[in-house]
Design a protein around this motif. Structure first.
Motif, PDB file in Angstrom:
ATOM      1  N   PHE A   9     -22.794  13.156 -17.926  1.00  0.00           N
ATOM      2  CA  PHE A   9     -22.706  12.096 -16.916  1.00  0.00           C
ATOM      3  C   PHE A   9     -23.969  11.243 -16.993  1.00  0.00           C
ATOM      4  CE2 PHE A   9     -20.155  15.637 -15.798  1.00  0.00           C
ATOM      5  CZ  PHE A   9     -18.964  15.056 -15.400  1.00  0.00           C
ATOM      6  N   LEU A  10     -23.854  10.083 -17.651  1.00  0.00           N
ATOM      7  CA  LEU A  10     -25.014   9.193 -17.765  1.00  0.00           C
ATOM      8  C   LEU A  10     -25.256   8.470 -16.443  1.00  0.00           C
ATOM      9  CD1 LEU A  10     -24.390   7.718 -21.326  1.00  0.00           C
ATOM     10  CD2 LEU A  10     -25.856   9.642 -20.679  1.00  0.00           C
ATOM     11  N   GLY A  11     -24.225   8.356 -15.627  1.00  0.00           N
ATOM     12  CA  GLY A  11     -24.338   7.753 -14.305  1.00  0.00           C
ATOM     13  C   GLY A  11     -23.123   8.129 -13.483  1.00  0.00           C
ATOM     14  N   THR A  12     -23.283   8.147 -12.166  1.00  0.00           N
ATOM     15  CA  THR A  12     -22.173   8.575 -11.297  1.00  0.00           C
ATOM     16  C   THR A  12     -21.947   7.647 -10.107  1.00  0.00           C
ATOM     17  OG1 THR A  12     -23.657  10.011 -10.022  1.00  0.00           O
ATOM     18  CG2 THR A  12     -22.483  11.026 -11.886  1.00  0.00           C
ATOM     19  N   SER A  13     -22.715   6.533 -10.016  1.00  0.00           N
ATOM     20  CA  SER A  13     -22.541   5.664  -8.846  1.00  0.00           C
ATOM     21  C   SER A  13     -21.505   4.575  -9.119  1.00  0.00           C
ATOM     22  CB  SER A  13     -23.868   5.013  -8.445  1.00  0.00           C
ATOM     23  OG  SER A  13     -24.043   3.800  -9.141  1.00  0.00           O
ATOM     24  N   GLY A  14     -21.105   3.905  -8.043  1.00  0.00           N
ATOM     25  CA  GLY A  14     -20.233   2.740  -8.159  1.00  0.00           C
ATOM     26  C   GLY A  14     -21.062   1.525  -8.566  1.00  0.00           C
ATOM     27  N   ALA A  15     -20.644   0.359  -8.097  1.00  0.00           N
ATOM     28  CA  ALA A  15     -21.292  -0.880  -8.538  1.00  0.00           C
ATOM     29  C   ALA A  15     -22.766  -0.930  -8.142  1.00  0.00           C
ATOM     30  CB  ALA A  15     -20.551  -2.079  -7.961  1.00  0.00           C
ATOM     31  N   THR A  16     -23.102  -0.297  -7.014  1.00  0.00           N
ATOM     32  CA  THR A  16     -24.485  -0.325  -6.542  1.00  0.00           C
ATOM     33  C   THR A  16     -25.168   0.989  -6.886  1.00  0.00           C
ATOM     34  OG1 THR A  16     -23.773  -1.725  -4.715  1.00  0.00           O
ATOM     35  CG2 THR A  16     -25.943  -0.713  -4.516  1.00  0.00           C
ATOM     36  N   ALA A  17     -26.193   0.919  -7.715  1.00  0.00           N
ATOM     37  CA  ALA A  17     -26.946   2.126  -8.062  1.00  0.00           C
ATOM     38  C   ALA A  17     -27.794   2.563  -6.873  1.00  0.00           C
ATOM     39  CB  ALA A  17     -27.833   1.842  -9.269  1.00  0.00           C
ATOM     40  N   THR A  18     -28.255   3.797  -6.900  1.00  0.00           N
ATOM     41  CA  THR A  18     -29.201   4.296  -5.890  1.00  0.00           C
ATOM     42  C   THR A  18     -30.466   4.742  -6.623  1.00  0.00           C
ATOM     43  OG1 THR A  18     -28.617   6.638  -5.983  1.00  0.00           O
ATOM     44  CG2 THR A  18     -27.188   5.228  -4.642  1.00  0.00           C
ATOM     45  N   ALA A  19     -31.417   5.284  -5.879  1.00  0.00           N
ATOM     46  CA  ALA A  19     -32.658   5.755  -6.507  1.00  0.00           C
ATOM     47  C   ALA A  19     -32.381   6.888  -7.487  1.00  0.00           C
ATOM     48  CB  ALA A  19     -33.642   6.207  -5.433  1.00  0.00           C
ATOM     49  N   THR A  20     -31.304   7.621  -7.272  1.00  0.00           N
ATOM     50  CA  THR A  20     -31.035   8.792  -8.125  1.00  0.00           C
ATOM     51  C   THR A  20     -29.732   8.693  -8.913  1.00  0.00           C
ATOM     52  OG1 THR A  20     -30.013   9.864  -6.211  1.00  0.00           O
ATOM     53  CG2 THR A  20     -32.316  10.415  -6.678  1.00  0.00           C
ATOM     54  N   ARG A  21     -28.939   7.657  -8.651  1.00  0.00           N
ATOM     55  CA  ARG A  21     -27.655   7.538  -9.369  1.00  0.00           C
ATOM     56  C   ARG A  21     -27.513   6.128  -9.947  1.00  0.00           C
ATOM     57  NH1 ARG A  21     -25.112   9.919  -4.671  1.00  0.00           N
ATOM     58  NH2 ARG A  21     -24.100   7.958  -4.230  1.00  0.00           N
ATOM     59  N   ASP A  22     -27.209   6.063 -11.242  1.00  0.00           N
ATOM     60  CA  ASP A  22     -26.950   4.763 -11.873  1.00  0.00           C
ATOM     61  C   ASP A  22     -25.426   4.565 -11.980  1.00  0.00           C
ATOM     62  OD1 ASP A  22     -27.450   2.337 -13.052  1.00  0.00           O
ATOM     63  OD2 ASP A  22     -28.711   3.134 -14.655  1.00  0.00           O
ATOM     64  N   ASN A  23     -25.032   3.371 -12.394  1.00  0.00           N
ATOM     65  CA  ASN A  23     -23.598   3.053 -12.521  1.00  0.00           C
ATOM     66  C   ASN A  23     -22.902   4.072 -13.423  1.00  0.00           C
ATOM     67  OD1 ASN A  23     -24.957  -0.135 -12.982  1.00  0.00           O
ATOM     68  ND2 ASN A  23     -23.957   0.445 -11.103  1.00  0.00           N
ATOM     69  N   THR A  24     -21.635   4.292 -13.148  1.00  0.00           N
ATOM     70  CA  THR A  24     -20.881   5.343 -13.854  1.00  0.00           C
ATOM     71  C   THR A  24     -20.699   5.036 -15.336  1.00  0.00           C
ATOM     72  OG1 THR A  24     -19.692   6.096 -11.886  1.00  0.00           O
ATOM     73  CG2 THR A  24     -18.605   6.444 -14.004  1.00  0.00           C
TER      74      THR A  24
END
Ligand SMILES: [Zn+2]
Ligand SMILES: [Zn+2]
Length: 266
Positions: A9-24
């Protein structure tokens, strides 16, 4: 010799990244093959952080044209411009058309770019052979006119893995999901946000709906992803909503996680 396939999993967030999650986006390892699913930003750094070599990636599958799924592509090609290599990029005809424009906008398909790209359109219902042991079938979903889900047949390990891309609850996807060994499906937010913002219901899936539909389809293994970063909820809330209905194997991923966790041999 043991056979292995692994999902990173290179990223798990939706359109808006967070401090700990980048876009999916995902890196799929099948034996010696390295495949990417979607290409948001900082993709080279993320691939290196999980101990992989970006130049080993031969194939990229794009689910649709929304920026959080494709905006890293020019940077990927530009970063590898000195590498003698060809990247095959799959997408719907609409996605492939946009990718051609995007690469040309940055002049990334010119002779000084050693890193070549081959754009391959795939239509809904079509199946393509990627290698001797890997096939992919596309299925359009109602999230966007360019949207595809991808069903991978990993013949070396005798498994089928289905990736939904962004999608609202879509019954044909769950018909496919009945047969698969793994379903990776978006669960953008808990149900309460879909009540607060009803316009989300036609484009995304809540964790509650995902658990309900996965349970009805008898999904064996479920991994939710594409968690919105612009509203506030915990992954515990996602898990609890899925578990309200779904009793199968469940993995809630964090960025840079591997699955299966225990590197189980198939
Ligand atoms: Zn998205
Ligand atoms: Zn989208």
């Amino acid at each position: 010799m043991h056979l292995m396939a692994e999902l990173i999993f290179l990223g798990t967030s939706g359109a808006t990244a967070t401090a700990t999650r980048d876009n999916t986006s995902f890196l799929l390892k099948v034996e010696k093959e390295r495949l990417l699913i979607d290409c948001p930003g900082s993709i080279i750094s993320k691939i290196k952080r999980v101990g992989e070599d970006p130049t080993q990636i031969c194939t990229l599958f794009l689910t649709h044209t929304h920026p959080d799924h494709i905006y890293g592509l020019p940077s990927l090609v530009h970063s590898l411009m000195l590498v003698e290599k060809n990247l095959c990029i799959y997408g719907s005809p609409e996605t492939v058309s946009l990718v051609a424009q995007l690469l040309d906008l940055f002049k990334l398909r010119q002779p000084n770019i050693r890193y070549q790209t081959t754009l391959i359109s795939i239509n809904s219902g079509e199946e393509k052979k990627i290698s001797d042991t890997l096939r992919v079938k596309a299925l359009s979903t109602p999230h966007h006119s360019s949207s595809l889900a991808y069903l991978f047949s990993l013949e070396s390990i005798g498994q089928k893995w289905l990736f939904s891309g962004d999608t609202p609850p879509y019954p044909p996807l769950f018909e496919e999901a009945r047969e698969v060994d793994l379903l990776v499906h978006e669960a953008s937010a808990p149900q309460r946000f879909f009540e607060a913002y009803p316009e989300l219901k036609t484009v995304h899936t809540s964790s509650f709906e995902l658990g309900y539909l996965a349970s009805r389809a008898g999904v064996k293994r479920l991994i939710p992803c594409h968690f919105f970063g612009e509203v506030d909820f915990s992954l515990e809330e996602i898990e609890a909503e899925i578990r309200a209905n779904y009793l199968g194997e469940l993995f809630i991923p964090q960025d840079l996680d591997f699955w299966p966790k225990n590197k189980r041999k198939f």
